[in-house]
Design an enzyme around this catalytic site. Structure first.
Site, PDB file in Angstrom:
ATOM      1  N   GLY A  45       0.827  -1.205   0.000  1.00  0.00           N
ATOM      2  CA  GLY A  45       0.000   0.000   0.000  1.00  0.00           C
ATOM      3  C   GLY A  45       0.857   1.248   0.000  1.00  0.00           C
ATOM      4  O   GLY A  45       2.031   1.219  -0.376  1.00  0.00           O
ATOM      5  N   GLY A  46       0.277   2.346   0.452  1.00  0.00           N
ATOM      6  CA  GLY A  46       0.976   3.619   0.474  1.00  0.00           C
ATOM      7  C   GLY A  46       1.892   3.769   1.683  1.00  0.00           C
ATOM      8  O   GLY A  46       1.803   3.015   2.654  1.00  0.00           O
TER       9      GLY A  46
ATOM     10  N   ALA B 205       1.987   6.163   3.948  1.00  0.00           N
ATOM     11  CA  ALA B 205       1.278   6.535   5.175  1.00  0.00           C
ATOM     12  C   ALA B 205       0.649   5.310   5.835  1.00  0.00           C
ATOM     13  O   ALA B 205       0.698   5.143   7.062  1.00  0.00           O
ATOM     14  CB  ALA B 205       0.210   7.584   4.873  1.00  0.00           C
TER      15      ALA B 205
ATOM     16  N   GLY C 146       1.680   2.212   5.541  1.00  0.00           N
ATOM     17  CA  GLY C 146       2.769   1.410   6.081  1.00  0.00           C
ATOM     18  C   GLY C 146       3.275   1.949   7.405  1.00  0.00           C
ATOM     19  O   GLY C 146       3.547   1.181   8.341  1.00  0.00           O
TER      20      GLY C 146
ATOM     21  N   GLU D 123       5.504  -3.330   1.428  1.00  0.00           N
ATOM     22  CA  GLU D 123       5.822  -2.976   0.040  1.00  0.00           C
ATOM     23  C   GLU D 123       5.012  -1.721  -0.253  1.00  0.00           C
ATOM     24  O   GLU D 123       3.805  -1.769  -0.422  1.00  0.00           O
ATOM     25  CB  GLU D 123       5.449  -4.125  -0.893  1.00  0.00           C
ATOM     26  CG  GLU D 123       6.092  -4.009  -2.271  1.00  0.00           C
ATOM     27  CD  GLU D 123       5.170  -3.384  -3.285  1.00  0.00           C
ATOM     28  OE1 GLU D 123       5.239  -2.138  -3.451  1.00  0.00           O
ATOM     29  OE2 GLU D 123       4.389  -4.114  -3.902  1.00  0.00           O
TER      30      GLU D 123
ATOM     31  N   CYS E  34       2.611   0.283  -8.722  1.00  0.00           N
ATOM     32  CA  CYS E  34       3.658   0.960  -7.944  1.00  0.00           C
ATOM     33  C   CYS E  34       4.967   1.075  -8.701  1.00  0.00           C
ATOM     34  O   CYS E  34       5.786   1.940  -8.386  1.00  0.00           O
ATOM     35  CB  CYS E  34       3.873   0.237  -6.611  1.00  0.00           C
ATOM     36  SG  CYS E  34       4.312  -1.504  -6.799  1.00  0.00           S
TER      37      CYS E  34
END
Length: 463
Positions: free
Chosen positions: A218-219, A221, A223, A238, A272
């Site tokens: 994910g993004g 933030a 993470g 990731e 990504c």
């Protein structure tokens, strides 16, 4: 029109192609999460003693079950996520292959024997190592490749004897539900479950004391939030990217342009590792731009169900507006539009921006949309300075026919993976995939994820 909608305790999923309601799933409450984690822990406690050959057979049977519903999964991706049919078919094929690779890896992944008598005092002693499961793995996945990104976590975790609870993106809830139902045909009860919700659901899941490991795609933030909440347990992340693709003057310019076009704009650039920043040596820049813009202009934007379509809709209006704002920022700062794909609908076309100045948001932030920047550079050293000027480094590439420059680029690029004469969008499940800096922690890829979802045990013998 296509934003996610909440109705009571249900999450409604709408198609980005026309806004039609496709279905809904119930939001998972805190008490339900607790019950599901306890069930997973009980299943993991039993499954950890299952022989590797039986786990491999479960995975092969799961691959067969996924293959049986392949056509439905493709339709789910096309209708539910707006992913062009050609890319949806590739993803569905890769899903069953991932499970088979996990099964095959179980026959070779092992430990080692340690000669303890190599150290004074270690005489008459021998050490062994082997790998054991962690227990319950929480797998948090995004919308853009829900089959692959779910199975890249589920397959290796199950292979090593863990139980898994998947928390998919709400936009991908329906396709992941179908996937989990199919896989569960081949598994003992309780090993694989799915929860639905938003950020609070993720945090309630990952902080649970019976969850032994977390894997999130994910993004940045998201993470960071998970890392703060998870506590003392393995966390694989990731996260974001802003992938640089370097093109040196000695490269095959036509080949580079066509490979990077697909990497930048295919499936609306919602990957990504999409090629976002292109750094071209000045002496080759005009030739590259001509070929790149021509190839981008030839891409088909339209109905994702059409076999000819390269670019379908963005996932929702929020994403469209965010990408448009990034393009507007670059133009306002002086970047020149070589190709303008902005639109009022969700169907953004490919956008190419020339030489955005320092400070442009597109040079720092992940666009996650069909937009790329092209910058002229003085050579490899200059390209490396630009490429490494961000705090994320997931995958990078360099196009060159000079072997010395290829190795210099491979060593100099700050990224978890570097491709030479291939774009940043290319990925296989057989190599270690992950980032540096704020791009994440740990590595995926079948063998490497299996190692991550297990722990090494040492056993010593005095004899």
């Amino acid at each position: 029109m296509t934003d996610l909608q909440i109705s009571g305790d249900d999450i409604q999923v709408h198609s980005p192609t026309d806004g039609a309601l496709l279905g809904s799933v119930p939001r998972t409450g805190f008490n339900e999460i607790n019950t599901m984690v306890e069930r997973a822990a009980a299943a993991a406690s039993s499954y950890r003693r299952t022989p590797a050959h039986e786990r491999a057979e479960h995975l092969r049977a799961a691959a067969t079950a996924v293959e049986r519903c392949r056509a439905d999964l493709i339709d789910d991706l096309v209708r539910g996520l707006g992913k062009p049919r050609k890319f949806s078919a590739v993803e569905a094929n890769r899903g069953s292959d991932m499970l088979l690779r996990c099964a095959a890896e179980l026959s070779s992944l092992g430990g080692e024997t340690l000669p303890l008598d190599a150290v004074v005092g270690g005489e008459c002693r021998t050490g062994l190592t082997w790998r054991e499961p962690l227990g319950v793995v929480a797998a948090v996945t995004p919308f853009n490749a829900p089959i692959n990104l779910t199975l890249q976590k589920v397959g290796p975790a199950l292979a090593m004897g863990n139980a898994v609870i998947v928390k998919p993106s709400p936009e991908a809830a329906l396709v992941v539900e179908r996937l989990v139902v199919a896989i569960n045909e081949a598994l003992p009860d309780g090993l694989l479950q799915v929860v639905h919700g938003h950020a609070d659901t993720v945090l309630n899941l990952v902080r649970h004391e019976l969850v032994d490991a977390v894997s999130l795609t994910g993004g940045v933030a998201a993470g960071e939030a998970v890392l703060r909440e998870a506590g003392i347990k393995p966390v694989l992340l990731e996260l974001g990217s802003n992938a640089p693709n370097i093109v040196l003057a000695d490269a095959d310019i036509e080949d580079a342009a066509h490979r990077i076009v697909t990497a930048a704009f295919g499936a609306s650039g919602q990957q990504c590792i999409s090629a976002q920043r292109i750094l071209v040596e000045h002496t080759a820049k005009d030739k590259f731009v001509e070929a790149f813009v021509a190839a981008a202009s030839a891409l088909v934007v339209g109905d994702p169900n059409d076999a000819a379509t390269d670019i379908g809709p963005m996932i929702h209006a929020r994403s469209r507006d965010r990408v448009t704002a990034l393009i507007d920022d670059a133009v306002d700062r002086g970047a020149k539009l070589a190709l303008d794909g902005r639109a009022d609908s969700l169907y953004l076309g490919p956008t190419v921006l020339m030489d955005p100045p320092k400070g442009t948001r597109l040079l720092q932030e992940e666009a996650f949309g069909p937009v790329a920047t092209v910058q002229g550079v003085d050579g490899l050293d200059d390209a490396l300075r630009w490429a490494n000027s961000v705090d994320v480094g997931l995958q990078a590439s360099c196009f060159t026919t000079d072997i010395n420059k290829a190795f210099a680029a491979a060593r100099g690029l700050r990224a978890g993976s570097v491709w030479i004469n291939e774009s940043t969008r290319f990925r296989l499940d057989t190599y270690p995939f992950g980032g540096v800096g704020r791009s994440g922690l740990g590595r995926e890829g079948v063998r490497y994820a299996m190692e991550s979802f297990s722990q090494m045990k040492f056993v010593g013998f005095r004899h």
